[in-house]
Design an enzyme around this catalytic site. Structure first.
Site, PDB file in Angstrom:
ATOM      1  N   LYS A 111       0.850  -1.200   0.000  1.00 40.47           N
ATOM      2  CA  LYS A 111       0.000   0.000   0.000  1.00 40.47           C
ATOM      3  C   LYS A 111       0.885   1.250   0.000  1.00 40.47           C
ATOM      4  O   LYS A 111       1.625   1.489   0.944  1.00 40.47           O
ATOM      5  CB  LYS A 111      -0.896   0.047   1.237  1.00 40.47           C
ATOM      6  CG  LYS A 111      -1.895   1.207   1.133  1.00 40.47           C
ATOM      7  CD  LYS A 111      -2.539   1.550   2.449  1.00 40.47           C
ATOM      8  CE  LYS A 111      -1.845   2.662   3.196  1.00 40.47           C
ATOM      9  NZ  LYS A 111      -1.897   3.982   2.571  1.00 40.47           N
ATOM     10  N   GLY A 168       7.334   4.519   8.203  1.00 37.67           N
ATOM     11  CA  GLY A 168       6.451   5.649   8.492  1.00 37.67           C
ATOM     12  C   GLY A 168       6.714   6.164   9.886  1.00 37.67           C
ATOM     13  O   GLY A 168       7.825   6.039  10.420  1.00 37.67           O
ATOM     14  N   SER A 169       5.691   6.729  10.479  1.00 39.60           N
ATOM     15  CA  SER A 169       5.877   7.383  11.770  1.00 39.60           C
ATOM     16  C   SER A 169       6.036   6.357  12.895  1.00 39.60           C
ATOM     17  O   SER A 169       5.515   5.244  12.816  1.00 39.60           O
ATOM     18  CB  SER A 169       4.684   8.281  12.068  1.00 39.60           C
ATOM     19  OG  SER A 169       3.513   7.502  12.125  1.00 39.60           O
ATOM     20  N   THR A 170       6.724   6.741  13.944  1.00 39.62           N
ATOM     21  CA  THR A 170       6.917   5.860  15.094  1.00 39.62           C
ATOM     22  C   THR A 170       5.567   5.534  15.735  1.00 39.62           C
ATOM     23  O   THR A 170       5.339   4.405  16.182  1.00 39.62           O
ATOM     24  CB  THR A 170       7.888   6.518  16.094  1.00 39.62           C
ATOM     25  OG1 THR A 170       9.175   6.562  15.472  1.00 39.62           O
ATOM     26  CG2 THR A 170       8.004   5.741  17.398  1.00 39.62           C
ATOM     27  N   VAL A 198       2.561   5.152  14.302  1.00 39.11           N
ATOM     28  CA  VAL A 198       1.877   4.066  13.587  1.00 39.11           C
ATOM     29  C   VAL A 198       2.689   2.771  13.711  1.00 39.11           C
ATOM     30  O   VAL A 198       2.119   1.685  13.847  1.00 39.11           O
ATOM     31  CB  VAL A 198       1.620   4.451  12.109  1.00 39.11           C
ATOM     32  CG1 VAL A 198       1.041   3.276  11.335  1.00 39.11           C
ATOM     33  CG2 VAL A 198       0.664   5.635  12.035  1.00 39.11           C
ATOM     34  N   GLU A 207      10.700   0.646   9.953  1.00 40.09           N
ATOM     35  CA  GLU A 207      11.669   1.717   9.705  1.00 40.09           C
ATOM     36  C   GLU A 207      10.932   3.016  10.017  1.00 40.09           C
ATOM     37  O   GLU A 207      10.034   3.412   9.289  1.00 40.09           O
ATOM     38  CB  GLU A 207      12.119   1.640   8.250  1.00 40.09           C
ATOM     39  CG  GLU A 207      13.436   2.335   8.004  1.00 40.09           C
ATOM     40  CD  GLU A 207      13.248   3.768   7.582  1.00 40.09           C
ATOM     41  OE1 GLU A 207      13.242   4.642   8.482  1.00 40.09           O
ATOM     42  OE2 GLU A 207      13.097   4.022   6.380  1.00 40.09           O
ATOM     43  N   CYS A 252      13.358  10.658   6.853  1.00 41.63           N
ATOM     44  CA  CYS A 252      13.398  10.063   8.199  1.00 41.63           C
ATOM     45  C   CYS A 252      14.764  10.226   8.844  1.00 41.63           C
ATOM     46  O   CYS A 252      14.869  10.362  10.051  1.00 41.63           O
ATOM     47  CB  CYS A 252      12.977   8.601   8.147  1.00 41.63           C
ATOM     48  SG  CYS A 252      13.824   7.673   6.873  1.00 41.63           S
ATOM     49  N   GLU A 289      10.194  14.918  15.901  1.00 45.60           N
ATOM     50  CA  GLU A 289      10.514  14.885  14.469  1.00 45.60           C
ATOM     51  C   GLU A 289       9.618  15.922  13.771  1.00 45.60           C
ATOM     52  O   GLU A 289       8.395  15.804  13.808  1.00 45.60           O
ATOM     53  CB  GLU A 289      10.224  13.483  13.923  1.00 45.60           C
ATOM     54  CG  GLU A 289      10.581  13.315  12.475  1.00 45.60           C
ATOM     55  CD  GLU A 289      10.334  11.900  11.950  1.00 45.60           C
ATOM     56  OE1 GLU A 289       9.304  11.303  12.281  1.00 45.60           O
ATOM     57  OE2 GLU A 289      11.183  11.401  11.191  1.00 45.60           O
TER      58      GLU A 289
HETATM   59  P1  NDP Z   1       2.107   7.483   8.769  1.00 50.68           P
HETATM   60  O1  NDP Z   1       3.066   6.735   9.596  1.00 50.68           O
HETATM   61  O2  NDP Z   1       0.739   7.687   9.267  1.00 50.68           O
HETATM   62  O3  NDP Z   1       1.974   6.826   7.317  1.00 50.68           O
HETATM   63  C1  NDP Z   1       2.816   5.848   6.754  1.00 50.68           C
HETATM   64  C2  NDP Z   1       1.974   4.815   5.996  1.00 50.68           C
HETATM   65  O4  NDP Z   1       1.186   4.043   6.919  1.00 50.68           O
HETATM   66  C3  NDP Z   1       0.984   5.405   5.016  1.00 50.68           C
HETATM   67  O5  NDP Z   1       0.858   4.542   3.915  1.00 50.68           O
HETATM   68  C4  NDP Z   1      -0.283   5.437   5.847  1.00 50.68           C
HETATM   69  O6  NDP Z   1      -1.449   5.523   5.079  1.00 50.68           O
HETATM   70  C5  NDP Z   1      -0.200   4.120   6.575  1.00 50.68           C
HETATM   71  N1  NDP Z   1      -0.968   4.058   7.817  1.00 50.68           N
HETATM   72  C6  NDP Z   1      -1.482   5.069   8.570  1.00 50.68           C
HETATM   73  N2  NDP Z   1      -2.087   4.585   9.657  1.00 50.68           N
HETATM   74  C7  NDP Z   1      -1.970   3.238   9.610  1.00 50.68           C
HETATM   75  C8  NDP Z   1      -2.372   2.167  10.466  1.00 50.68           C
HETATM   76  N3  NDP Z   1      -3.005   2.397  11.603  1.00 50.68           N
HETATM   77  N4  NDP Z   1      -2.090   0.907  10.104  1.00 50.68           N
HETATM   78  C9  NDP Z   1      -1.410   0.657   8.971  1.00 50.68           C
HETATM   79  N5  NDP Z   1      -0.991   1.630   8.130  1.00 50.68           N
HETATM   80  C10 NDP Z   1      -1.263   2.896   8.442  1.00 50.68           C
HETATM   81  O7  NDP Z   1       2.732   8.879   8.423  1.00 50.68           O
HETATM   82  P2  NDP Z   1       1.919  10.172   7.949  1.00 50.68           P
HETATM   83  O8  NDP Z   1       1.839  10.114   6.490  1.00 50.68           O
HETATM   84  O9  NDP Z   1       0.628  10.352   8.642  1.00 50.68           O
HETATM   85  O10 NDP Z   1       2.882  11.309   8.445  1.00 50.68           O
HETATM   86  C11 NDP Z   1       2.785  11.800   9.776  1.00 50.68           C
HETATM   87  C12 NDP Z   1       4.145  12.063  10.344  1.00 50.68           C
HETATM   88  O11 NDP Z   1       4.870  10.852  10.391  1.00 50.68           O
HETATM   89  C13 NDP Z   1       5.033  12.972   9.517  1.00 50.68           C
HETATM   90  O12 NDP Z   1       4.824  14.303   9.764  1.00 50.68           O
HETATM   91  C14 NDP Z   1       6.383  12.554   9.951  1.00 50.68           C
HETATM   92  O13 NDP Z   1       6.734  13.181  11.130  1.00 50.68           O
HETATM   93  C15 NDP Z   1       6.233  11.084  10.168  1.00 50.68           C
HETATM   94  N6  NDP Z   1       6.692  10.272   9.039  1.00 50.68           N
HETATM   95  C16 NDP Z   1       7.881   9.684   9.144  1.00 50.68           C
HETATM   96  C17 NDP Z   1       8.377   8.943   8.105  1.00 50.68           C
HETATM   97  C18 NDP Z   1       9.690   8.301   8.213  1.00 50.68           C
HETATM   98  O14 NDP Z   1      10.158   7.698   7.253  1.00 50.68           O
HETATM   99  N7  NDP Z   1      10.336   8.408   9.346  1.00 50.68           N
HETATM  100  C19 NDP Z   1       7.666   8.792   6.853  1.00 50.68           C
HETATM  101  C20 NDP Z   1       6.371   9.422   6.856  1.00 50.68           C
HETATM  102  C21 NDP Z   1       5.933  10.126   7.916  1.00 50.68           C
HETATM  103  P3  NDP Z   1      -1.965   6.987   4.701  1.00 50.68           P
HETATM  104  O15 NDP Z   1      -0.967   7.578   3.785  1.00 50.68           O
HETATM  105  O16 NDP Z   1      -3.240   6.749   4.019  1.00 50.68           O
HETATM  106  O17 NDP Z   1      -2.106   7.722   5.989  1.00 50.68           O
END
Ligand code: NDP
Length: 790
Positions: free
Chosen positions: A191, A243-245, A247, A265, A299, A396
């Site tokens: 996804k 993604g975010s810590t 989630v 990661e 990240c 972050e």
């Molecule tokens: P998320 O961690 O929410 O998103 C990462 C992925 O997970 C997206 O595909 C998201 O879908 C999906 N997702 C969201 N909620 C769930 C869940 N409960 N179960 C499974 N998958 C899920 O990051 P955000 O896009 O909301 O960004 C928010 C903050 O996170 C940023 O401002 C940043 O600080 C941090 N971030 C950090 C990253 C890194 O690599 N360290 C990368 C991205 C974000 P969807 O896009 O539809 O929400």
């Protein structure tokens, strides 16, 4: 002045626009609306949402919102495809990966333009960094596909992998996930992030063109709910998430007890350390890359500048001058440094955090130039006058915002650098290579760049320490997280331990006139249990054979504290750790008869064989201590990356009830060999074999605090250990319910867990457990990038 002279004078750039047309034509060819890519075909679009261009807010295309049914269809397709895909020869899989690499390269400009349109990143970056790295990933993993069986003997793919990726490097994160998964023989359901699905959909078309068998790659677009449906699907064998810590923690909790493989990661707040002897101009250019690459939405962004106080003023002045020359604007302009953030919500989030910083007393600097309106643009921002507890220093920000602090000594730099719950990356600038290489091992982060920053390559593992997650992407370590030993699938549930009724229920019965209650062993000293209670230990006939202390939270706290004070064990030379383990083996061997008798007393079994096995196991890991080490990678950059194998930190071990001595020693030995101080909870049925070890430990030069032993009810102590933020990793031998509890309770600091889930792991099996099985789980790889060569 004529025009050319004027240009030389001002060094002004004219616009250098890249045409959006090829990407718009591709979207039009799909009528601007997309279904999912499942089982090699496009589904009819369902309920859709808009994917917008963050530079101007215009809609680029409609993308389908994946439902649980869509996810289920994709998982079923991936499951069917897994059978034939995993049965292909490595060479066949390699050819597919190679074909994908070639096609990505062939269509690289289209990918780059589409990525910049959808994400807002400058075309200079998508064209020169993201897409070439995507191709490199598939090329590199074609080789791993072919050599898998040679390099990973006995390992098999997990099966169906659910992969969830963020929006900051949409196609690159896809490549980091899909390439190793496929090379290892898995099939995937991926996804993309809701803001940036388009290049994943273009990639699906590349898979079609490459003739990839249907169902091997499935792309389901959607929101967080779609991600949740992937995580929750019972027929998915492994989840890989970036993604975010926040989630990441939710996913850790949701997968607890399911037996699904998991790699995470997550976020970072990476330090960028500049020593006074650094080449300042290079360090400034590095910093531009560290924090303004991809608008700071990285990240591993070097978002915390730590400058040595003696050069602070000069450095900040030069930095401000450089910030003033950065160009913010249309991502499709090739001369732009900073494009658009991904979405209005992210712009708001970043603004709010900066406001909060100002409200907490920080000074906020932005260069004095105009930025385009109508899109998600922000100026590069520098925040000073902060202390370590400021929100902008700890959180972050994920935007073009740098936070600067100063330090006086290298020790202070290390303390500040490590003062974070994250541990993804760090950068060190110094012309003194001795200093830089002295600091690198002291930083708790998965990647350290020396005199460079944001270097990435498919051959070099990437991933975090602490709350930045676990597992690696790239390199041999990255392949390792997509496979497991073939024998694991044959494990059967362990037989429940037979309850032996005690001959007497009276706690005062059976004790001798002298106190024979074994104490705890904490910080190299025997300690009475805090509870003031003891637990009886019964023999096979229910007879009382001894008593041990009944440990509680306080004992665990003391033990963890002692173990943390002994983290220096990880800095002892591997030779030294090896010698200590050999000595331990030797001293145990001397007392073979006594330990054998103790085993017999508690279990009724003849104990000699178990003592011999424990001695052999100590020998085995004494032998491993100075051999299980890293590698030096040669990425296609002017650098090498030293992959250093480091201990994880304080490791908690809850040993199995059976095999009172070997059960503990088989887990203790690899943990110690790799440099982790341990808090051990021995078998709660037969703990006396381990409480007898105290004297052996004392006479074997094991430094105090390196092994701490707390006796008591395993289930109760396991919970306290799993919840304890001072514990960095935990191995739990016990039933399925206890394993689930450990995995759930460990989300607080995202400790790495290994649990037996009530399965019958036979720790006496030397073939399975004298090798790297636990060594891998006792270590994490730090990649240190060092400039090298011409
Ligand atoms: P998320 O961690 O929410 O998103 C990462 C992925 O997970 C997206 O595909 C998201 O879908 C999906 N997702 C969201 N909620 C769930 C869940 N409960 N179960 C499974 N998958 C899920 O990051 P955000 O896009 O909301 O960004 C928010 C903050 O996170 C940023 O401002 C940043 O600080 C941090 N971030 C950090 C990253 C890194 O690599 N360290 C990368 C991205 C974000 P969807 O896009 O539809 O929400």
């Amino acid at each position: 002045m004529n025009k050319i002279a004027q240009i030389f004078e001002t060094l002004e750039y004219g616009p250098a626009p890249e045409s959006a047309q090829p990407a718009l034509d591709w979207l039009k060819a799909h009528d601007g609306i997309f279904g999912h890519f499942i089982n090699g075909a496009w589904t009819r679009p369902g309920k859709t949402f808009s994917s917008d261009n963050p530079a101007n807010g215009q809609s680029l295309a409609q993308v389908s919102e994946g439902t649980a049914e869509d996810v289920d269809k994709a998982v079923k397709a991936a499951r069917i495809a897994f059978k034939s895909w995993s049965a292909l020869s490595g060479y066949e899989r390699a050819k597919y990966l190679y074909a994908i690499a070639r096609l990505v390269q062939k269509h690289s400009r289209l990918f780059a333009v589409l990525e910049s349109l959808d994400n807002g990143k400058p075309i200079r970056e998508s064209r020169d960094i993201d897409i070439p790295l995507v191709a490199r990933h598939f090329y590199h993993h074609a080789g791993w596909g072919q050599h898998r069986d040679r390099e990973f003997p006995g390992q098999v793919p997990y099966g169906v992998c659910g992969q969830i990726i963020p929006w900051n490097f949409p196609l690159l994160m896809l490549a980091w996930k899909i390439a190793p998964a496929l090379a290892a023989g898995n099939t995937v359901v991926l996804k993309p992030a809701e803001f940036t699905s388009l290049t994943a959909l273009l990639f699906a078309e590349i898979c079609e063109k490459a003739g990839l068998p249907k169902g091997v790659v499935n792309i389901v677009t959607g929101f967080g709910d779609t991600g949740q449906a992937i995580v929750a699907h019972p027929d998915i064998d492994k989840i890989a998430f970036t993604g975010s810590t926040e989630v990441g923690k939710a996913i850790r909790a949701a997968t607890a007890g399911t037996g699904k493989g998991l790699s995470l990661e997550l976020g970072g707040k990476s330090p960028y350390i500049v020593f006074e002897d650094a080449d300042i101009d290079s360090a400034i250019e590095g910093l531009v890359d560290a924090i303004w690459f991809n608008q700071g939405q990285v990240c591993c962004a070097g978002s915390r500048l730590l400058i040595q106080e003696s050069i602070e003023d000069r450095f900040i002045a030069k930095l401000k001058k450089r910030m003033a020359s950065l160009r913010v604007g249309d991502p499709l302009d090739k001369a732009i440094d900073i494009g658009a953030l991904v979405a209005p919500v992210q712009v708001e989030r970043v603004r709010d955090l900066v406001k909060k910083g100002a409200a907490e007393g920080a000074q906020v600097y932005e260069p004095d130039f105009d930025i385009p309106g109508g899109g998600c643009f922000l100026k590069p921002t520098l925040i000073t006058n902060v202390s370590p507890s400021h929100t902008v220093v700890t959180e972050e920000i994920f935007g073009p915002v740098l936070v600067a602090m100063s330090f006086r000594t290298p020790e202070e730099a290390v303390a500040l650098a490590n003062n974070t719950r994250y541990g993804l990356a760090a950068t060190i600038w110094s012309e003194n290579i001795n200093l830089a290489l002295d600091i690198a091992p002291k930083i708790k982060a998965g990647v350290v760049w020396i005199n460079g920053t944001n270097n990435f390559d498919a051959a070099v593992g990437f991933g975090g320490y602490k709350e930045s997650g676990f597992g690696r992407e790239g390199g041999k370590e990255g392949m390792g997280v997509y496979m497991k030993p073939a024998w694991e699938k044959d494990l059967k549930p362990a037989a429940a331990a037979k309850a032996v009724p005690a001959k007497s229920a009276n706690p005062l019965d059976g004790g001798d006139s002298i106190d024979q209650t074994a104490k705890m062993y904490i910080g190299g000293k025997q300690a009475r249990p805090d509870s003031g209670y003891s637990r009886p230990v019964h023999g096979p006939g229910g007879n009382l054979v001894g008593e041990v202390g009944d440990g509680n939270r306080k004992d665990i706290r003391n033990a963890v504290e002692a173990a943390r004070a002994a983290l220096g064990w990880g800095n002892a030379s591997a030779h030294n750790r090896s010698q200590v383990l050999y000595f331990l083996a030797e001293n145990l061997q001397y007392r073979r008869a006594e330990f054998a008798a103790r085993i017999r007393e508690q279990t009724g079994e003849k104990g000699e064989a178990e003592v011999d096995a424990a001695v052999e196991r100590l020998f085995a890991f004494a032998g491993w201590a100075d051999k299980y080490d890293g590698a030096v990678h040669n990425p296609p950059l002017r650098a090498i990356a030293a992959a250093m194998v480091e201990p994880i930190g304080v490791l908690a071990i809850v040993a199995p009830a059976a095999r009172p001595l070997l059960g503990s020693v088989a887990l203790l030995a690899p943990a110690l060999a790799m440099g982790n101080p341990v808090v051990l909870v021995p078998s709660d049925k037969a703990p006396l074999s381990v409480t007898d070890l105290y004297q052996v430990l004392e006479t074997s030069d094991v430094p105090s605090g390196v092994v701490n032993i707390v006796t008591g009810d395993s289930a109760v102590l396991a919970r306290t250990l799993a919840e304890h933020d001072g514990v960095d990793a935990m191995w739990y031998f016990g039933d399925a319910a206890g394993s689930t509890m450990v995995e759930k309770a460990s989300t607080g600091n995202l400790k790495q867990t290994w649990t037996s889930r009530g399965l019958n792991y036979d720790l006496a099996d030397t073939g399975k457990f004298e090798g790297d099985y636990f060594l891998r789980r006792a270590t994490q790889v730090k990649n240190v990038w060092v400039p090298y060569g011409a």
